[in-house]
Design a protein around this motif. Structure first.
Motif, mmCIF file in Angstrom:
data_model
loop_
_atom_site.group_PDB
_atom_site.id
_atom_site.type_symbol
_atom_site.label_atom_id
_atom_site.label_comp_id
_atom_site.label_asym_id
_atom_site.label_seq_id
_atom_site.Cartn_x
_atom_site.Cartn_y
_atom_site.Cartn_z
ATOM 1 N N UNK A 2 35.093 9.562 -4.831
ATOM 2 C CA UNK A 2 34.268 8.645 -4.044
ATOM 3 C C UNK A 2 33.612 7.654 -4.981
ATOM 4 N N UNK A 3 33.355 6.465 -4.436
ATOM 5 C CA UNK A 3 32.735 5.388 -5.188
ATOM 6 C C UNK A 3 31.284 5.287 -4.739
ATOM 7 N N UNK A 4 30.373 5.207 -5.691
ATOM 8 C CA UNK A 4 28.950 5.165 -5.390
ATOM 9 C C UNK A 4 28.572 3.805 -4.803
ATOM 10 N N UNK A 5 27.994 3.813 -3.600
ATOM 11 C CA UNK A 5 27.624 2.563 -2.947
ATOM 12 C C UNK A 5 26.396 1.908 -3.562
ATOM 13 N N UNK A 6 25.503 2.693 -4.127
ATOM 14 C CA UNK A 6 24.277 2.148 -4.715
ATOM 15 C C UNK A 6 24.565 1.539 -6.076
#
Length: 352
Positions: A142-146
């Protein structure tokens, strides 16, 4: 109620769906989130041999001579099947245009400034394996949105690894079963998802538990949900509109479990409308209570979890019947009225 009769696009009022037939079975796929690249998707092949592909697709325009609905802009060579594909979470396009894929390693690809016509190149390859004799596959990431320069991977070696993309360094590694060290047990980790800020993530795996971690305190974790029969949990989705909600599904299960972090332990809702095992799930990027699930029963179902909270939900809000067993679903973040599904060697776009 079927939403197939509602499928249309403002630019093409007579169209109800868009379909692409790939030269191989499609499994992994993802929408671009950039506002300047609407209807751009990446597809990964599922070929049980060395020599897989990733295709970069966009909807065909009237000026493009094509026999189908899509144009393939470029094909990337990928040795093993892609377990997941994600574009960098950068809606405004202020960062480099990056695409990540997981398989044997985590690969990050860079594209040209404003067009897919420029040949993409491999930006980096991140190797999570501590033992040089073995290459444990990555089950998901998963890619961190923040912080878009942070990614997290889950692996069949029982661990989750958090990467800093700029330095190519490991920020932290935990066993997906609650231990803050590298562990070779027989309990694989199948999925990972960020939520609740830069440092909080969750994982699911073969021990049947959904665990929450904090990158600042990796020596501990909390069990959010445990499957009653300890069945492996295969997929995990964190609701980005309401971070209190997570959804997961168990192996060979016809149900989807929705968990409220404010009341951990017991499901907030059980989604029970599928007639065969569920394969994928995606929260709506614009409504906190809507989630789409897909299954071997060839159905894509949209649910409203607020209709009957704390109960088994048997009737979806909308339903779509495909021509094959659906193995993945992605809800477009930049085009929120569009959902992508894949089955066999087909990709379909559906408007809700």
């Amino acid at each position: 109620m079927s939403w197939v009769d509602q499928l249309c696009r403002r630019d093409y009022p007579n169209r109800k769906t868009y379909r692409y037939e790939a030269p191989w079975t499609v499994y992994a796929m993802n929408w671009s989130v950039r506002a300047d690249q609407p209807f751009r998707l990446a597809l990964g092949s599922f070929v049980e041999e060395y020599g897989n592909k990733v295709q970069l697709m966009s909807l065909a325009s009237d000026s493009v001579d094509t026999a189908g609905d899509f144009v393939c802009s470029y094909t990337l060579q990928h040795p093993y099947p892609v377990t997941k594909i994600m574009w960098m979470p950068d809606p405004q396009g202020i960062h480099p245009d990056l695409l990540a894929t997981s398989g044997d390693y985590l690969r990050v690809w860079r594209f040209g400034a404003a067009t897919l016509d420029l040949e993409p190149r491999l930006e980096c390859l991140l190797n999570h394996n501590k033992n040089p004799r073995f290459c444990f596959p990555l089950t998901s990431f998963d890619w961190n949105n923040v912080d878009p320069y942070i990614l997290g991977t889950s692996s069949s070696d029982t661990t989750c690894t958090i990467w800093a993309l700029e330095t190519r360094q490991v920020l932290g590694r935990v066993s997906g079963h609650g231990q803050a060290h590298f562990s070779y047990s027989n309990k694989q980790v199948y999925d990972i998802a960020f939520g609740g800020g830069r440092d909080v993530f969750a994982s699911v795996g073969a021990d049947g538990s959904l665990r929450r971690f904090d990158l600042r305190r990796l020596d501990s974790s909390s069990i959010v949900y445990q499957h009653p029969q300890r069945l492996p949990l295969l997929r995990l989705a964190w609701n980005k509109q309401d971070l209190n909600y997570l959804a997961t599904l168990a192996m060979d299960s016809k149900e989807v479990v929705v968990v409220d972090l404010r009341r951990p332990g017991s499901p907030m809702a059980l989604l029970k409308g599928h007639g065969a095992c569920v394969n994928g799930l995606a929260w709506a990027p614009h409504f906190a209570s809507h989630i789409c699930t897909v299954s071997d029963d060839c159905q894509a179902l949209i649910w409203d979890i607020q209709q009957t909270p704390n109960a088994a939900v048997k009737y979806p809000t909308l339903a779509y019947k495909a021509k094959g067993e659906i193995n993945n679903v992605q809800w477009a973040a930049s085009q929120t009225d569009w959902i992508a599904i894949c089955y066999k060697n087909f990709l379909e776009l559906l408007r809700v």
